[in-house]
Enzyme design. Structure first.
Site, mmCIF file in Angstrom:
data_model
loop_
_atom_site.group_PDB
_atom_site.id
_atom_site.type_symbol
_atom_site.label_atom_id
_atom_site.label_comp_id
_atom_site.label_asym_id
_atom_site.label_seq_id
_atom_site.Cartn_x
_atom_site.Cartn_y
_atom_site.Cartn_z
ATOM 1 N N HIS A 125 -7.694 1.710 -5.968
ATOM 2 C CA HIS A 125 -7.923 0.437 -5.566
ATOM 3 C C HIS A 125 -8.711 -0.735 -6.186
ATOM 4 C CE1 HIS A 125 -7.058 2.603 -1.670
ATOM 5 N NE2 HIS A 125 -7.917 3.241 -1.833
ATOM 6 N N ASP A 162 -1.887 9.427 -2.422
ATOM 7 C CA ASP A 162 -3.021 9.203 -1.637
ATOM 8 C C ASP A 162 -2.651 8.765 -0.159
ATOM 9 O OD1 ASP A 162 -6.176 8.925 -2.267
ATOM 10 O OD2 ASP A 162 -5.594 7.725 -0.784
ATOM 11 N N HIS A 164 -4.203 6.358 1.234
ATOM 12 C CA HIS A 164 -4.469 4.953 1.244
ATOM 13 C C HIS A 164 -3.673 4.307 0.376
ATOM 14 C CE1 HIS A 164 -8.302 6.790 3.056
ATOM 15 N NE2 HIS A 164 -8.209 5.700 3.902
ATOM 16 N N ASP A 246 -6.257 13.283 0.561
ATOM 17 C CA ASP A 246 -6.765 12.695 2.093
ATOM 18 C C ASP A 246 -5.687 12.498 2.949
ATOM 19 O OD1 ASP A 246 -5.889 10.619 0.304
ATOM 20 O OD2 ASP A 246 -7.838 9.399 0.507
#
Length: 311
Positions: A125, A162, A164, A246
């Protein structure tokens, strides 16, 4: 050839506030899972600390200086609502980057078949000048640029599964024609980026938004229809995985419903594709995964496939 496991004790000194999902216990659970007898053949290596020059492959000097200045001498400091630093955070982040670069070096040298980097904080990120989403430096993107600039590669694929969207990796590689960034992620979900129309400065970005409560069947169909054909066309010389776990159905921060079997299938497919195009050269680096038991089981499943395919 063996699979290398890169880790460093500094991952345990990056301490987030009580109740924070990106916690020291993530590494402790992974270490326990990978200490079992069936992982004894892993080639365990210490993740080195990266240099300033490594970080500057993707980030400006001002970002490096700002992160260094922000580290507290005691307690913790919040860079934003999600991203925290404690004494030792910069060292941990430097070892996470350094471990990924060392993994690239080892795989490119033919010392190991593939590698997994079990370090934190995660990295996907972090944008050019913005730490966010638990991340300080763009680990996977830096590793990709390292492979290009120092190993002379012209086609490096980064696959981010992931839950996200890897907005930071996308931003850092947006104008890099030697890269192909592919991200599958839940949508809608933080950070709100990663739409299909985001295709990069050189048509080198592919985003695959997945709806909440979808399971591994949709993921498998999506990868078979879109991701694997794109990777075959690109014919990567190295595959870097941003390995977030996740998307697991037990994870508290999202609503995808993958299981360990889905991570096994995806790892098998990506390793087989790498075997066909680049001698199996795969470097996988830990991103998310916040249910501790699901994380440990999923990492173990992922690494077990890496070990099988490295031989």
């Amino acid at each position: 050839m063996p699979t290398a496991l890169f880790s460093h004790e500094s991952s345990l000194t990056h301490v987030t506030p009580p109740g924070h999902p990106e916690q020291v216990a993530r590494i402790a659970h992974i270490q326990e899972a990978l200490s079992q007898p069936d992982f004894q053949t892993l080639e365990r290596r210490s993740a080195p600390e990266c240099s300033d020059a490594d970080i500057l492959l993707c980030h400006p000097q001002s970002h490096l200086e700002a992160i260094t200045r922000a580290e507290p001498t005691s307690g913790s400091v919040a860079l934003d609502a999600d991203t925290h630093m404690s004494p030792g955070s910069v060292k941990a982040a430097r070892h996470a980057v350094g471990g990924c670069l060392a993994a690239v070096d080892a795989v490119m040298a033919g010392e190991v078949g593939n590698a997994f980097v079990a370090c934190r904080p995660p990295g996907h990120h972090a944008e050019q000048s913005t730490p966010m989403g638990f991340c300080l430096f763009g680990t996977a993107a830096i590793a990709a640029r390292h492979a290009m600039e120092r190993h002379g590669l012209s086609r490096v694929a980064v696959v981010d599964f992931d839950v996200h969207h890897g907005n930071g990796t996308q931003a850092l590689l947006w104008d890099e024609p030697r890269s192909l960034f592919i991200g599958s992620h839940q949508n809608p979900l933080w950070p709100g980026t990663g739409m299909a129309e985001e295709t990069g400065g050189h048509n080198n970005v592919m985003n695959l938004p997945l709806p909440p409560h979808s399971d591994g069947r949709l993921m498998r169909a999506t990868y078979e229809a879109e991701v694997f054909p794109a990777l075959r066309r690109f014919a990567p010389e190295l595959v870097i995985l941003s390995a977030g776990f996740d998307a697991h159905r037990d994870d508290p921060l999202a609503q995808l419903e993958w299981t360990e079997a889905d991570f096994v299938w995806l790892t098998e497919q990506l390793c087989d594709l790498a075997a066909a195009h680049c001698g199996g050269r795969v470097v996988s680096t830990l991103e998310g995964g916040y249910d501790l038991n699901a994380l440990a089981a999923s990492v173990a499943a992922h690494v077990r496939v890496l070990m099988e395919r490295a031989g």
